[in-house]
Design a protein around this motif. Structure first.
Motif, PDB file in Angstrom:
ATOM      1  N   MET A 130      26.658  41.553  43.426  1.00  0.00           N
ATOM      2  CA  MET A 130      26.828  40.162  43.013  1.00  0.00           C
ATOM      3  C   MET A 130      27.955  40.040  41.988  1.00  0.00           C
ATOM      4  O   MET A 130      28.855  39.214  42.121  1.00  0.00           O
ATOM      5  N   THR A 131      27.909  40.921  40.978  1.00  0.00           N
ATOM      6  CA  THR A 131      28.979  40.848  39.980  1.00  0.00           C
ATOM      7  C   THR A 131      30.311  41.220  40.614  1.00  0.00           C
ATOM      8  O   THR A 131      31.346  40.708  40.228  1.00  0.00           O
ATOM      9  N   GLU A 132      30.243  42.111  41.630  1.00  0.00           N
ATOM     10  CA  GLU A 132      31.469  42.489  42.334  1.00  0.00           C
ATOM     11  C   GLU A 132      32.121  41.260  42.932  1.00  0.00           C
ATOM     12  O   GLU A 132      33.326  41.080  42.875  1.00  0.00           O
ATOM     13  N   CYS A 133      31.295  40.411  43.552  1.00  0.00           N
ATOM     14  CA  CYS A 133      31.823  39.210  44.186  1.00  0.00           C
ATOM     15  C   CYS A 133      32.387  38.262  43.132  1.00  0.00           C
ATOM     16  O   CYS A 133      33.460  37.699  43.295  1.00  0.00           O
ATOM     17  N   ARG A 134      31.646  38.140  42.033  1.00  0.00           N
ATOM     18  CA  ARG A 134      32.086  37.193  41.022  1.00  0.00           C
ATOM     19  C   ARG A 134      33.426  37.626  40.438  1.00  0.00           C
ATOM     20  O   ARG A 134      34.272  36.808  40.113  1.00  0.00           O
ATOM     21  N   ARG A 135      33.588  38.923  40.357  1.00  0.00           N
ATOM     22  CA  ARG A 135      34.831  39.464  39.822  1.00  0.00           C
ATOM     23  C   ARG A 135      36.038  38.994  40.636  1.00  0.00           C
ATOM     24  O   ARG A 135      37.119  38.795  40.108  1.00  0.00           O
ATOM     25  N   LEU A 136      35.806  38.818  41.943  1.00  0.00           N
ATOM     26  CA  LEU A 136      36.944  38.512  42.820  1.00  0.00           C
ATOM     27  C   LEU A 136      37.178  37.022  42.999  1.00  0.00           C
ATOM     28  O   LEU A 136      38.055  36.619  43.758  1.00  0.00           O
ATOM     29  N   ILE A 137      36.383  36.197  42.311  1.00  0.00           N
ATOM     30  CA  ILE A 137      36.515  34.757  42.543  1.00  0.00           C
ATOM     31  C   ILE A 137      37.899  34.244  42.150  1.00  0.00           C
ATOM     32  O   ILE A 137      38.553  33.542  42.918  1.00  0.00           O
ATOM     33  N   VAL A 138      38.377  34.646  40.952  1.00  0.00           N
ATOM     34  CA  VAL A 138      39.667  34.113  40.492  1.00  0.00           C
ATOM     35  C   VAL A 138      40.806  34.523  41.422  1.00  0.00           C
ATOM     36  O   VAL A 138      41.578  33.670  41.869  1.00  0.00           O
ATOM     37  N   PRO A 139      40.940  35.832  41.756  1.00  0.00           N
ATOM     38  CA  PRO A 139      42.002  36.187  42.697  1.00  0.00           C
ATOM     39  C   PRO A 139      41.862  35.444  44.022  1.00  0.00           C
ATOM     40  O   PRO A 139      42.869  35.008  44.606  1.00  0.00           O
ATOM     41  N   GLY A 149      60.396  27.772  47.521  1.00  0.00           N
ATOM     42  CA  GLY A 149      60.440  29.236  47.427  1.00  0.00           C
ATOM     43  C   GLY A 149      59.806  29.729  46.141  1.00  0.00           C
ATOM     44  O   GLY A 149      58.988  30.650  46.145  1.00  0.00           O
ATOM     45  N   ALA A 150      60.175  29.077  45.031  1.00  0.00           N
ATOM     46  CA  ALA A 150      59.680  29.525  43.730  1.00  0.00           C
ATOM     47  C   ALA A 150      58.177  29.362  43.628  1.00  0.00           C
ATOM     48  O   ALA A 150      57.485  30.237  43.105  1.00  0.00           O
ATOM     49  N   LEU A 151      57.684  28.247  44.166  1.00  0.00           N
ATOM     50  CA  LEU A 151      56.237  27.987  44.113  1.00  0.00           C
ATOM     51  C   LEU A 151      55.473  29.101  44.818  1.00  0.00           C
ATOM     52  O   LEU A 151      54.513  29.663  44.287  1.00  0.00           O
ATOM     53  N   LEU A 152      55.933  29.447  46.028  1.00  0.00           N
ATOM     54  CA  LEU A 152      55.201  30.454  46.795  1.00  0.00           C
ATOM     55  C   LEU A 152      55.303  31.832  46.137  1.00  0.00           C
ATOM     56  O   LEU A 152      54.314  32.559  46.053  1.00  0.00           O
ATOM     57  N   ILE A 153      56.509  32.180  45.641  1.00  0.00           N
ATOM     58  CA  ILE A 153      56.642  33.486  44.997  1.00  0.00           C
ATOM     59  C   ILE A 153      55.794  33.546  43.733  1.00  0.00           C
ATOM     60  O   ILE A 153      55.112  34.535  43.467  1.00  0.00           O
ATOM     61  N   GLY A 154      55.816  32.439  42.969  1.00  0.00           N
ATOM     62  CA  GLY A 154      55.001  32.395  41.755  1.00  0.00           C
ATOM     63  C   GLY A 154      53.522  32.548  42.069  1.00  0.00           C
ATOM     64  O   GLY A 154      52.815  33.333  41.439  1.00  0.00           O
ATOM     65  N   LEU A 155      53.058  31.826  43.094  1.00  0.00           N
ATOM     66  CA  LEU A 155      51.640  31.926  43.476  1.00  0.00           C
ATOM     67  C   LEU A 155      51.308  33.333  43.948  1.00  0.00           C
ATOM     68  O   LEU A 155      50.248  33.882  43.618  1.00  0.00           O
ATOM     69  N   LEU A 156      52.229  33.917  44.707  1.00  0.00           N
ATOM     70  CA  LEU A 156      51.999  35.278  45.203  1.00  0.00           C
ATOM     71  C   LEU A 156      51.880  36.247  44.027  1.00  0.00           C
ATOM     72  O   LEU A 156      50.962  37.078  43.976  1.00  0.00           O
ATOM     73  N   ALA A 157      52.799  36.101  43.060  1.00  0.00           N
ATOM     74  CA  ALA A 157      52.770  36.995  41.897  1.00  0.00           C
ATOM     75  C   ALA A 157      51.467  36.821  41.124  1.00  0.00           C
ATOM     76  O   ALA A 157      50.823  37.804  40.744  1.00  0.00           O
ATOM     77  N   LEU A 158      51.058  35.557  40.928  1.00  0.00           N
ATOM     78  CA  LEU A 158      49.826  35.311  40.184  1.00  0.00           C
ATOM     79  C   LEU A 158      48.610  35.860  40.926  1.00  0.00           C
ATOM     80  O   LEU A 158      47.713  36.454  40.316  1.00  0.00           O
ATOM     81  N   SER A 159      48.588  35.689  42.273  1.00  0.00           N
ATOM     82  CA  SER A 159      47.452  36.190  43.046  1.00  0.00           C
ATOM     83  C   SER A 159      47.329  37.697  42.899  1.00  0.00           C
ATOM     84  O   SER A 159      46.262  38.229  42.605  1.00  0.00           O
ATOM     85  N   VAL A 160      48.468  38.387  43.129  1.00  0.00           N
ATOM     86  CA  VAL A 160      48.433  39.847  43.090  1.00  0.00           C
ATOM     87  C   VAL A 160      48.085  40.329  41.685  1.00  0.00           C
ATOM     88  O   VAL A 160      47.282  41.247  41.508  1.00  0.00           O
ATOM     89  N   ASP A 161      48.673  39.656  40.680  1.00  0.00           N
ATOM     90  CA  ASP A 161      48.412  40.060  39.306  1.00  0.00           C
ATOM     91  C   ASP A 161      46.940  39.886  38.943  1.00  0.00           C
ATOM     92  O   ASP A 161      46.333  40.757  38.321  1.00  0.00           O
ATOM     93  N   SER A 162      46.355  38.765  39.364  1.00  0.00           N
ATOM     94  CA  SER A 162      44.951  38.536  38.997  1.00  0.00           C
ATOM     95  C   SER A 162      44.049  39.498  39.762  1.00  0.00           C
ATOM     96  O   SER A 162      43.006  39.910  39.269  1.00  0.00           O
ATOM     97  N   LEU A 163      44.487  39.891  40.973  1.00  0.00           N
ATOM     98  CA  LEU A 163      43.715  40.890  41.724  1.00  0.00           C
ATOM     99  C   LEU A 163      43.701  42.215  40.960  1.00  0.00           C
ATOM    100  O   LEU A 163      42.666  42.863  40.802  1.00  0.00           O
ATOM    101  N   PHE A 164      44.887  42.605  40.453  1.00  0.00           N
ATOM    102  CA  PHE A 164      44.977  43.859  39.703  1.00  0.00           C
ATOM    103  C   PHE A 164      44.130  43.808  38.448  1.00  0.00           C
ATOM    104  O   PHE A 164      43.487  44.785  38.083  1.00  0.00           O
ATOM    105  N   SER A 165      44.159  42.648  37.775  1.00  0.00           N
ATOM    106  CA  SER A 165      43.450  42.589  36.493  1.00  0.00           C
ATOM    107  C   SER A 165      41.948  42.655  36.702  1.00  0.00           C
ATOM    108  O   SER A 165      41.206  42.896  35.768  1.00  0.00           O
ATOM    109  N   ARG A 166      41.472  42.431  37.927  1.00  0.00           N
ATOM    110  CA  ARG A 166      40.038  42.465  38.158  1.00  0.00           C
ATOM    111  C   ARG A 166      39.601  43.639  39.011  1.00  0.00           C
ATOM    112  O   ARG A 166      38.474  43.695  39.462  1.00  0.00           O
ATOM    113  N   LEU A 167      40.507  44.567  39.246  1.00  0.00           N
ATOM    114  CA  LEU A 167      40.103  45.759  39.981  1.00  0.00           C
ATOM    115  C   LEU A 167      39.021  46.463  39.175  1.00  0.00           C
ATOM    116  O   LEU A 167      39.089  46.546  37.961  1.00  0.00           O
ATOM    117  N   PRO A 168      37.996  46.960  39.854  1.00  0.00           N
ATOM    118  CA  PRO A 168      36.937  47.638  39.114  1.00  0.00           C
ATOM    119  C   PRO A 168      37.506  48.828  38.353  1.00  0.00           C
ATOM    120  O   PRO A 168      38.255  49.629  38.897  1.00  0.00           O
TER     121      PRO A 168
END
Lengths: 388, 242
Positions: B1-10, B218-237
């Motif tokens: 359950m906490t695993e799932c919650r961890r991934l909500i933001v990414p 272009g900038a919007l998509l790259i920015g969103l991509l960077a934020l997605s990947v970054d938030s994924l990394f910050s929540r890796l177990p």
């Protein structure tokens, strides 16, 4: 600890043997009749003749032999050999030019081949390795490069006229100096402005907690926008401003050129600057501050005479990171007409003229390395207890 | 359950990215306001999904290679056999940080020609350095007594590497990978100037044609991509159980 290892220096041995391999096996030069036609490549034997092959390989063989017994003395000889080999590279290129380029052919061009580039890279790695083994200072290490550079300069004026890179330079001599100046001016102003703003922002953040959260949030967000996009995004607002605000237009602000470039550079430079200044000021040992207060120093005195000097090396580290980053970003700014060395890169890419690309990229690389070394040395000097 | 919650933001960021990619056409009215003079306000030379895919694949390929080579090299030079190379590799890793990405990209083109390959190589070279440096810092920063204790328990060198050194160094290594990937997502956009088609395309095309709407897309998509990947990394177990 060094006793359980083999006696020979593996790094020296492998770098010199790989160097020998690339020097013998890869293309040394390419010759093209003019700028447009792609050149024909020539190997080492064709370029230098068999005598040249033997003589040019000797220092590398000697290096490999020296690696067997890495005493300080033999390492010093190895360092000398590396410097000599670096200095002879332009001479070998001159010999190749003499043998392969028909003196009557106007506009014939000599391109530098992969073998030479890779050997140059390996020799510089050897220099780094030997410098750290022999614990030679940064300054003395830089002084070692004076001789090879002098030889290169002399060869360029005497024999290396057909060198393609040199011809690109000669064709744009004034532009080149102007581009370097523009590049440095943009970097200097951007770093200066962001230093002032960054220190002010860091001070404000130390004062107000809310400013800290919001400030870092905004700056972190700014970093996720790709540089190329930030330059593009500033085009329209600045064009609008220059069309509607007269004094801005009089200043030369417009959608393209230095104004958006400078704004974007400052935006990018702020994060490392603010972060380092903030961390530096926070990290000063509270005991030291207490002691200073106990000695009867006022708040202002504590800040000026204790906190700031102690934080200075870390702040300078921020300046170093920012400067190196700005030198690279300014290259991208050429896309929006800000000038600088990036102009050559993008012109060269547009014309598929690779030597022109090199003319832009190599000086940028050198500028970044030099700025890094100079500011690093300055930081070392200012560190408390560091070399005075 | 906490695993799932961890991934909500990414997951939120990724769905926002996907929505922006697929629904860019719906925002035509908005872009019309920004760029009233232009005939076309939505970049249409290629659809955004395939641009995003190419962007991701280039960055991904470079990242996988950079992780394999970077972590491998750092492990190799911290073993007794490769220890001689340690000073050189760590100096190179810190010196290489000063190389501007554009210059690396520009130098890769003469060697490899135009297209996708020079971008992958340039991103690989550029992304290698933070990974090597952080892996070195992570492994060398381990208290020697921990290694001694592991050896005393009868672990082999390979076991020590897998069960002690890598898990202990993992947070620092991951931080290096995160830096490397985030920088490369933005740097890949510059690749559009040497003929690779990715999310940098709309930006370049917007700058060339003076169309801010393209740049924003272009900038919007790259920015969103960077934020997605970054938030994924910050929540890796975090692999360490303290």
């Amino acid at each position: 600890m060094p006793f359980d290892r083999p006696r020979y220096n593996v790094v020296l041995l492998s770098l010199s043997l790989v160097g020998l391999l690339v020097w013998l096996a890869l293309d040394t030069v390419s010759v093209a009749p003019n700028r447009i036609v792609p050149g024909t490549s020539h190997g080492l034997a064709e370029s230098l003749g068999w005598g040249g092959v033997l003589v040019s390989a000797l220092p590398l063989l000697a290096l490999a032999a020296l690696a067997r017994r890495p005493t300080p003395k033999s390492l010093r000889i190895a360092l000398g050999l590396v410097v000599v080999q670096l200095a002879t590279l332009p001479l070998w290129l001159s010999l190749a030019a003499h043998r392969l380029v028909d003196p009557g052919a106007v506009g014939a061009r000599l391109g530098i081949g992969a073998g030479v580039w890779l050997l140059l890279f390996l020799l510089l790695m050897l220099l780094v390795e030997l410098r750290s083994r022999l614990a030679i200072s940064r300054l003395a290490g830089a002084a070692l490069l004076v001789m090879p550079l002098a030889v290169l300069g002399w060869c360029l004026t005497q024999w290396l006229a057909p060198l393609a890179l040199w011809q690109e330079y000669l064709g744009r001599r004034d532009q080149f100096l102007g581009a370097i100046f523009e590049h440095l001016a943009l970097v200097g102003v951007a770093v200066g402005v962001s230093l002032v703003l960054g220190v002010a922002a860091a001070l404000a953040m130390r004062r107000w907690q809310a400013a800290q959260r919001i400030g870092f949030g905004v700056l972190n967000f700014l970093q996720t926008i790709p540089s190329i996009a930030l330059f593009g995004l500033l085009l329209a607002p600045l064009a609008w401003l220059s069309a509607h605000v007269e004094w801005l237009a009089a200043l030369g602000v417009s959608g393209i050129g230095w104004a958006p470039a400078l704004l974007a550079l400052v935006g990018y430079s702020l994060l490392p600057m603010v972060r380092n200044t903030f961390v530096a000021l926070e990290a000063v040992d509270p005991g030291v501050i207490d002691a200073a207060r106990g000695m009867g120093m006022s708040r202002g005195q504590v800040f000026r005479q204790v906190r700031l000097p102690l934080a200075l090396p870390v702040i300078l580290e921020g300046v170093r990171i920012t400067t190196v980053q700005a030198i690279g970003l300014t290259a991208v700014a050429a896309l929006i007409g800000a000038g600088g060395l990036g102009t050559f890169i993008f012109q060269g890419l547009g014309q598929a003229a690779m030597d022109l690309v090199l003319l832009g990229a190599l000086p940028i690389l050198v500028l970044a390395l030099v700025a890094d070394a100079l500011l690093g040395a300055l930081t070392d000097t200012l560190r408390p207890g560091g070399a005075e | 359950m906490t695993e799932c919650r961890r991934l909500i933001v990414p997951l939120c960021w990724f769905s926002l990215l996907l929505a922006a990619t697929l629904g860019m056409g719906q925002l035509e009215g908005l872009f019309r306001v920004i760029e009233p003079g232009s005939r076309q306000v939505i970049y249409e030379r290629a659809d955004f999904l395939s641009l995003l895919g190419r962007h991701l694949s280039v960055v991904g390929a470079a990242a996988v290679l950079a992780i394999l080579i970077g972590v491998g090299a750092a492990i190799a030079v911290t073993r007794p056999r490769g220890r001689d190379f340690l000073p050189l590799v760590s100096q190179l890793a810190s010196m290489g940080q000063t190389f501007p990405p554009v210059a690396v990209l520009a130098l890769a083109v003469p060697v490899l020609g135009f297209g996708t390959l020079p971008i992958i190589v340039a991103l690989l070279l550029y992304g290698l350095l933070p990974i090597v440096r952080n892996t070195l810092v992570g492994i060398l920063g381990i208290d020697p007594s921990v290694r001694e204790a592991a050896r005393g328990m009868g672990m082999s060198s390979g076991q020590i590497l897998r069960q002690v050194e890598l898990p202990l160094a993992a947070p620092v290594i991951l931080a290096g990978i995160r830096t490397s990937v985030t920088i490369n997502i933005a740097t890949a956009a510059i690749g559009a100037t040497v003929g690779a088609s990715n999310l940098g395309d709309p930006i370049i095309s917007g700058i060339v044609n003076g169309n801010t709407a393209y740049v924003i897309q272009g900038a919007l998509l790259i920015g969103l991509l960077a934020l997605s990947v970054d938030s994924l990394f910050s929540r890796l177990p975090s692999p360490i159980v303290r």
